[in-house]
Design a protein around this motif. Structure first.
Motif, PDB file in Angstrom:
ATOM      1  N   ILE A 268       0.867  -1.194   0.000  1.00 38.61           N
ATOM      2  CA  ILE A 268       0.000   0.000   0.000  1.00 38.61           C
ATOM      3  C   ILE A 268       0.895   1.232   0.000  1.00 38.61           C
ATOM      4  CG2 ILE A 268      -1.766   1.281   1.234  1.00 38.61           C
ATOM      5  CD1 ILE A 268      -2.685  -1.359   2.453  1.00 38.61           C
ATOM      6  N   SER A 269       0.631   2.157  -0.879  1.00 39.03           N
ATOM      7  CA  SER A 269       1.380   3.412  -0.950  1.00 39.03           C
ATOM      8  C   SER A 269       0.462   4.573  -0.591  1.00 39.03           C
ATOM      9  CB  SER A 269       1.944   3.618  -2.365  1.00 39.03           C
ATOM     10  OG  SER A 269       2.813   2.555  -2.708  1.00 39.03           O
ATOM     11  N   GLY A 270       1.032   5.605   0.057  1.00 38.33           N
ATOM     12  CA  GLY A 270       0.236   6.772   0.442  1.00 38.33           C
ATOM     13  C   GLY A 270       0.978   7.613   1.467  1.00 38.33           C
ATOM     14  N   SER A 271       0.229   8.338   2.283  1.00 36.51           N
ATOM     15  CA  SER A 271       0.832   9.235   3.278  1.00 36.51           C
ATOM     16  C   SER A 271       0.038   9.192   4.588  1.00 36.51           C
ATOM     17  CB  SER A 271       0.855  10.673   2.732  1.00 36.51           C
ATOM     18  OG  SER A 271      -0.453  11.126   2.465  1.00 36.51           O
ATOM     19  N   ASP A 272       0.680   9.762   5.637  1.00 28.13           N
ATOM     20  CA  ASP A 272       0.058   9.888   6.966  1.00 28.13           C
ATOM     21  C   ASP A 272      -0.316   8.533   7.561  1.00 28.13           C
ATOM     22  OD1 ASP A 272       0.186  12.732   6.849  1.00 28.13           O
ATOM     23  OD2 ASP A 272      -1.612  12.724   5.596  1.00 28.13           O
ATOM     24  N   PHE A 273       0.582   7.573   7.415  1.00 33.47           N
ATOM     25  CA  PHE A 273       0.337   6.254   7.995  1.00 33.47           C
ATOM     26  C   PHE A 273       0.784   6.166   9.463  1.00 33.47           C
ATOM     27  CE2 PHE A 273       0.738   4.472   3.460  1.00 33.47           C
ATOM     28  CZ  PHE A 273      -0.637   4.525   3.285  1.00 33.47           C
ATOM     29  N   THR A 274       1.402   7.218   9.988  1.00 33.13           N
ATOM     30  CA  THR A 274       1.892   7.181  11.371  1.00 33.13           C
ATOM     31  C   THR A 274       0.734   6.908  12.334  1.00 33.13           C
ATOM     32  OG1 THR A 274       3.630   8.766  10.848  1.00 33.13           O
ATOM     33  CG2 THR A 274       3.105   8.464  13.166  1.00 33.13           C
ATOM     34  N   GLY A 275       0.911   5.887  13.122  1.00 32.92           N
ATOM     35  CA  GLY A 275      -0.121   5.548  14.091  1.00 32.92           C
ATOM     36  C   GLY A 275      -1.128   4.542  13.596  1.00 32.92           C
ATOM     37  N   ALA A 276      -1.141   4.283  12.289  1.00 33.84           N
ATOM     38  CA  ALA A 276      -2.090   3.297  11.749  1.00 33.84           C
ATOM     39  C   ALA A 276      -1.645   1.900  12.149  1.00 33.84           C
ATOM     40  CB  ALA A 276      -2.157   3.426  10.235  1.00 33.84           C
ATOM     41  N   THR A 277      -2.589   1.069  12.543  1.00 35.84           N
ATOM     42  CA  THR A 277      -2.254  -0.283  13.015  1.00 35.84           C
ATOM     43  C   THR A 277      -2.907  -1.389  12.192  1.00 35.84           C
ATOM     44  OG1 THR A 277      -4.094  -0.195  14.600  1.00 35.84           O
ATOM     45  CG2 THR A 277      -1.934   0.541  15.379  1.00 35.84           C
ATOM     46  N   SER A 278      -3.875  -1.029  11.362  1.00 36.16           N
ATOM     47  CA  SER A 278      -4.560  -2.072  10.586  1.00 36.16           C
ATOM     48  C   SER A 278      -5.146  -1.481   9.311  1.00 36.16           C
ATOM     49  CB  SER A 278      -5.670  -2.725  11.415  1.00 36.16           C
ATOM     50  OG  SER A 278      -6.672  -1.778  11.736  1.00 36.16           O
ATOM     51  N   VAL A 279      -5.457  -2.373   8.364  1.00 38.29           N
ATOM     52  CA  VAL A 279      -6.076  -1.975   7.093  1.00 38.29           C
ATOM     53  C   VAL A 279      -7.317  -2.838   6.906  1.00 38.29           C
ATOM     54  CG1 VAL A 279      -5.838  -1.840   4.593  1.00 38.29           C
ATOM     55  CG2 VAL A 279      -3.892  -1.277   6.071  1.00 38.29           C
ATOM     56  N   LYS A 280      -8.398  -2.206   6.492  1.00 41.60           N
ATOM     57  CA  LYS A 280      -9.636  -2.934   6.244  1.00 41.60           C
ATOM     58  C   LYS A 280     -10.004  -2.819   4.771  1.00 41.60           C
ATOM     59  CE  LYS A 280     -14.469  -3.206   7.693  1.00 41.60           C
ATOM     60  NZ  LYS A 280     -15.528  -2.633   8.553  1.00 41.60           N
ATOM     61  N   PHE A 281     -10.179  -3.956   4.131  1.00 40.31           N
ATOM     62  CA  PHE A 281     -10.585  -3.961   2.722  1.00 40.31           C
ATOM     63  C   PHE A 281     -12.099  -4.167   2.645  1.00 40.31           C
ATOM     64  CE2 PHE A 281      -6.138  -5.229   2.600  1.00 40.31           C
ATOM     65  CZ  PHE A 281      -5.639  -4.464   1.555  1.00 40.31           C
TER      66      PHE A 281
END
Length: 282
Positions: A268-281
């Motif tokens: 996954i590419s992008g920005s502002d991922f700091t603090g993110a812990t999971s991804v939901k599709f």
């Protein structure tokens, strides 16, 4: 004053003898055949002048401290009493002056914060004159501290956090500070909002106040401030603060591969991922 009875012979025309009682020396001024009697006072022993000096067992003191007052009479009298007053009101009954010339009041631990005027009035005796002494007793407030916590300490724009302020009496930790707290996010405001504040006394003799804060719609750091507002002047104000981080939500620009079977690793590419812990599709 000793009374004197003086017999004076005054010749007025027919040589009448007159008896003049009085309390002073009689002075005669004779003008021809007329005599005028002028009394001149005679003073006996006067009471010795005294001074009264007031001292405190603890000055300055703090709210809740036990304090008493002592009046010292000089020169040392042969008796008498001292009436103490606090702010114009009698404090106890008159206290006898001891052989050293001193009198001490009872003690009190109910003085409120601020300055109090202490007055000691010596009654005097036949041989010693009355006198008055004064003292300013300063009573300090109970000191407090305020700490602020945020849960969570990081939110997205328009996100919410619970702000909690804990107020502690640092002078006598067994006392719960009365009052409330006002919250703010700076002057001028950073743009967030607080809902109503609720306060309660915790089991550890602390005042705990909380409110929900909605962050502004912009990323950055916001300082959350809490000001303790006592409902009793015996307690001092205090303030605390904590920093809230407002981060924008993650922004995904692409991911690869765009399809696959279970277990396929996706980048996954992008920005502002700091603090993110999971991804939901979806």
């Amino acid at each position: 004053m000793n009374s004197l009875v003086i017999y004076c012979n005054i010749l007025i025309n027919m040589k009448h003898r007159i008896k003049l009682p009085g309390v002073g020396i009689i002075a005669l001024l004779i003008f021809g055949t007329f005599s005028q009697v002028l009394p001149v006072p005679v003073f006996g022993d006067q009471p010795t002048e005294t001074t009264t000096t007031v001292s405190s067992s603890l000055n300055p003191s703090t709210v809740g401290d036990s304090v008493s007052f002592t009046a010292a009479i000089s020169p040392t009298p042969d008796g008498g009493t001292v009436q103490f007053q606090i702010d114009g009101v009698d404090f106890g009954t008159p206290v006898a002056v001891d052989s050293s010339g001193s009198a001490t009041s009872g003690s009190t631990d109910t003085l409120t914060a601020g300055d109090h005027q202490i007055k000691a009035t010596y009654s005097g005796t036949t041989n010693f004159a009355a006198s008055i002494g004064t003292l300013t007793q300063t009573v300090n407030q109970l000191q407090t501290s305020t700490t602020v916590t945020l849960d969570p300490s990081k939110v997205n724009p328009d996100g919410q956090t619970t702000v909690t302020a804990t107020i502690t009496d640092t002078t006598t930790p067994t006392t719960t500070p009365p009052g409330t707290v006002t919250f703010n996010d700076g002057t001028p405001s950073a743009g967030g909002t607080f809902d109503s504040t609720s306060c309660n006394s915790s089991g550890s003799n602390q005042l705990v106040c909380a409110a929900t804060y909605t962050a502004p719609n912009a990323a950055g750091s916001v300082t959350i401030n809490a000001d303790y507002v006592p409902s009793n002047s015996n307690f001092a104000t205090s303030s605390g603060s904590s920093s809230l981080t407002v981060t924008p939500p993650p922004k995904i620009t692409s991911f690869s591969p765009t399809s696959g079977t279970a277990g396929t690793i996706v980048t996954i590419s992008g920005s502002d991922f700091t603090g993110a812990t999971s991804v939901k599709f979806n």
